[in-house]
Structure formats: C-alpha cells, structure tokens
Design an enzyme around this catalytic site. Sequence first.
Site, PDB file in Angstrom:
ATOM      1  CE  LYS A  21      -2.090  -1.155   3.802  1.00  0.00           C
ATOM      2  NZ  LYS A  21      -1.436  -2.445   4.064  1.00  0.00           N
ATOM      3  NE  ARG A  96      -5.094  -1.066  11.603  1.00  0.00           N
ATOM      4  CZ  ARG A  96      -3.857  -0.927  11.184  1.00  0.00           C
ATOM      5  NH1 ARG A  96      -3.497   0.110  10.460  1.00  0.00           N
ATOM      6  NH2 ARG A  96      -2.956  -1.832  11.510  1.00  0.00           N
ATOM      7  NE  ARG A 140       7.208  -2.240   6.527  1.00  0.00           N
ATOM      8  CZ  ARG A 140       5.893  -2.156   6.493  1.00  0.00           C
ATOM      9  NH1 ARG A 140       5.275  -1.875   5.368  1.00  0.00           N
ATOM     10  NH2 ARG A 140       5.184  -2.389   7.573  1.00  0.00           N
ATOM     11  NE  ARG A 174       5.431   0.307  10.419  1.00  0.00           N
ATOM     12  CZ  ARG A 174       4.217   0.121   9.914  1.00  0.00           C
ATOM     13  NH1 ARG A 174       3.927   0.564   8.695  1.00  0.00           N
ATOM     14  NH2 ARG A 174       3.298  -0.506  10.603  1.00  0.00           N
ATOM     15  NE  ARG A 185       1.915  -4.481  11.604  1.00  0.00           N
ATOM     16  CZ  ARG A 185       3.109  -4.279  11.037  1.00  0.00           C
ATOM     17  NH1 ARG A 185       4.211  -4.754  11.604  1.00  0.00           N
ATOM     18  NH2 ARG A 185       3.210  -3.612   9.928  1.00  0.00           N
TER      19      ARG A 185
HETATM   20  P1  ADP Z   1       2.199  -1.772   3.237  1.00  0.00           P
HETATM   21  O1  ADP Z   1       2.180  -0.276   3.133  1.00  0.00           O
HETATM   22  O2  ADP Z   1       0.995  -2.422   2.584  1.00  0.00           O
HETATM   23  O3  ADP Z   1       2.439  -2.289   4.630  1.00  0.00           O
HETATM   24  P2  ADP Z   1       4.774  -1.532   1.831  1.00  0.00           P
HETATM   25  O4  ADP Z   1       4.457  -0.695   0.644  1.00  0.00           O
HETATM   26  O5  ADP Z   1       5.486  -0.887   2.972  1.00  0.00           O
HETATM   27  O6  ADP Z   1       3.453  -2.298   2.345  1.00  0.00           O
HETATM   28  O7  ADP Z   1       5.645  -2.773   1.298  1.00  0.00           O
HETATM   29  C1  ADP Z   1       6.297  -3.632   2.226  1.00  0.00           C
HETATM   30  C2  ADP Z   1       7.720  -3.906   1.757  1.00  0.00           C
HETATM   31  O8  ADP Z   1       7.697  -4.693   0.568  1.00  0.00           O
HETATM   32  C3  ADP Z   1       8.519  -2.660   1.416  1.00  0.00           C
HETATM   33  O9  ADP Z   1       9.858  -2.861   1.829  1.00  0.00           O
HETATM   34  C4  ADP Z   1       8.454  -2.555  -0.106  1.00  0.00           C
HETATM   35  O10 ADP Z   1       9.647  -1.958  -0.635  1.00  0.00           O
HETATM   36  C5  ADP Z   1       8.320  -4.011  -0.518  1.00  0.00           C
HETATM   37  N1  ADP Z   1       7.428  -4.174  -1.656  1.00  0.00           N
HETATM   38  C6  ADP Z   1       6.324  -3.448  -1.957  1.00  0.00           C
HETATM   39  N2  ADP Z   1       5.734  -3.905  -3.077  1.00  0.00           N
HETATM   40  C7  ADP Z   1       6.491  -4.961  -3.497  1.00  0.00           C
HETATM   41  C8  ADP Z   1       6.426  -5.871  -4.616  1.00  0.00           C
HETATM   42  N3  ADP Z   1       5.450  -5.775  -5.537  1.00  0.00           N
HETATM   43  N4  ADP Z   1       7.382  -6.832  -4.707  1.00  0.00           N
HETATM   44  C9  ADP Z   1       8.359  -6.923  -3.786  1.00  0.00           C
HETATM   45  N5  ADP Z   1       8.493  -6.111  -2.723  1.00  0.00           N
HETATM   46  C10 ADP Z   1       7.560  -5.136  -2.573  1.00  0.00           C
END
Ligand code: ADP
Length: 228
Positions: A21, A96, A140, A174, A185
């Site tokens: 997201k 949420r 991440r 985080r 979660r």
């Molecule tokens: P959310 O906001 O839904 O919790 P994030 O956007 O923070 O998810 O994504 C979680 C992690 O996965 C981040 O480190 C991001 O860089 C990575 N990520 C996001 N989309 C992809 C994807 N399509 N393939 C691989 N890694 C991804």
Amino acid sequence: MAEEHQQYRRIILMGPPGSGKGTQGAILSQKLGLHTYSAGELLREATQSGSREGLAIKKIIDKGNLVPAKYIVNRIKAKLMEPENLKGYILDGFPRTLQQAKVFERLQHKSFFKQNHLQVDLVLLLQVPDEYVLERILGRSSCATCGTLYHEKFKPTKVFGVCDVCGGKEFTKRADDTYETVVSRLRNYRSVTAPVIPYYEEKGLLVCVDGTGPIDVVSEKIRKIVGY
Ligand code: ADP
Ligand code: ZN
C-alpha cells in the site's frame, strides 16, 4: 465493478500489512499529483500538534487503547476538506475497521463532500498471501530523512547505504516490523479489517489487484484500473 476507461481520483488502498500500500500509494501520489494519507501518520501528526483533540488522542494511545473511529475520521475529514485536496486523495490503510468505514460513509453524505465530489470512487484491494507479507515486512526500511521506502531484496538503494532520492545515509525500521508483531497484525487484519472488503464490494467500489508481482508490474496494473 469499476470500469477500466474511467478515471479515479478518490482512492482507498486496502490490503494486508506488507501488501504494498505504501509503495503503490507513493507511486500514485506522484503520478496523479495527489496526497496519500495514512491514519497512523495523521494520528501522529495530531498528537504532536498540541491541539485539544490531539491531546485527547495522545491520552488514548499512551494507554494502549484503540483510537475511536470518530477521531480518525475527524483528522481525515480536515485533510480532505483542504483546497489542495479537492482534486482528489489517496487513503492508505484507512478504513481499518467496519466501524471506521461506516463513520466515514456518513461523512461522505455531508453536503460539502457531495458538492465537491469528494466521495470515494475506487477501493483497490492489494491481494498478497501471508508468505509474501513476512518476507516483505521483515526486509523493509525507510530513509530517515525523506521517508522513501526500501527493501533489502526487492527494492535496494542503487548505492549501498545511500538513499536514491535525497542521498541520506540513515535508514529506519518500524519498531513493529518484527516476526511476532507481523503475525499478530496479519491475524488482526483477517478479523478486524477484512470485513470492510465485502462492505465496499456491495457498494460496487471494490477492484482486486494481484499484488504478488514486482513493484512495476503491480503499479502498471493499478495504472490501467485508475486511468492515468
Ligand atoms: P504496506 O504499506 O501495505 O504495509 P509496503 O508498501 O510498505 O506495504 O511494502 C512492504 C515492503 O515490501 C517494502 O519494503 C516494499 O519496498 C516491498 N514491496 C512493496 N511492493 C512490493 C512488490 N510488488 N514486490 C516486492 N516487494 C515489494
Ligand atoms: Zn532519502
């Protein structure tokens, strides 16, 4: 079901933690010139503002309690009514709970929202199985200076240890991105957030996106749906 040729500018991004997201919200924000708001961010901002409502929220959070839907929707309402957001907005991970969705729904029936066409026109659900979520969240981090999201395996910086966007050298993880919290979660998502999905499906606003591919493949799918 939403039509493909239409353009959507009032968008909710839904999906389990780690579904992408934040990543896709940032891409959409940039492409569409719209703000992305997440409830967590808005609450943090409110508690730091020192306003009366901010202090009330801080008390609730400090006690470890859930912030009532009314407060969260109030924060979102204030943002969406700002003139710069009249052209649209993106909400990341809000609503949420079903209760939040219902409080938000009432707000959308207010005349200001109707007159300015501020009602949600698309709910994008990023579908990603639990196995992916763990790997994504545990890897991440984000730039401590500009907030750009990275992943050690899927989205590393071009130069090791240096932010692509601002050149920053500090990265933060985080505090709640640990194995145990991710598992809880996910459980929470299934029991508390997932019921929001059929709610928007019934309103004809829901479009599901397979979120398992690489970032640019997912964002291309979203581009086609959103229409830009
Ligand atoms: P959310 O906001 O839904 O919790 P994030 O956007 O923070 O998810 O994504 C979680 C992690 O996965 C981040 O480190 C991001 O860089 C990575 N990520 C996001 N989309 C992809 C994807 N399509 N393939 C691989 N890694 C991804
Ligand atoms: Zn940076």
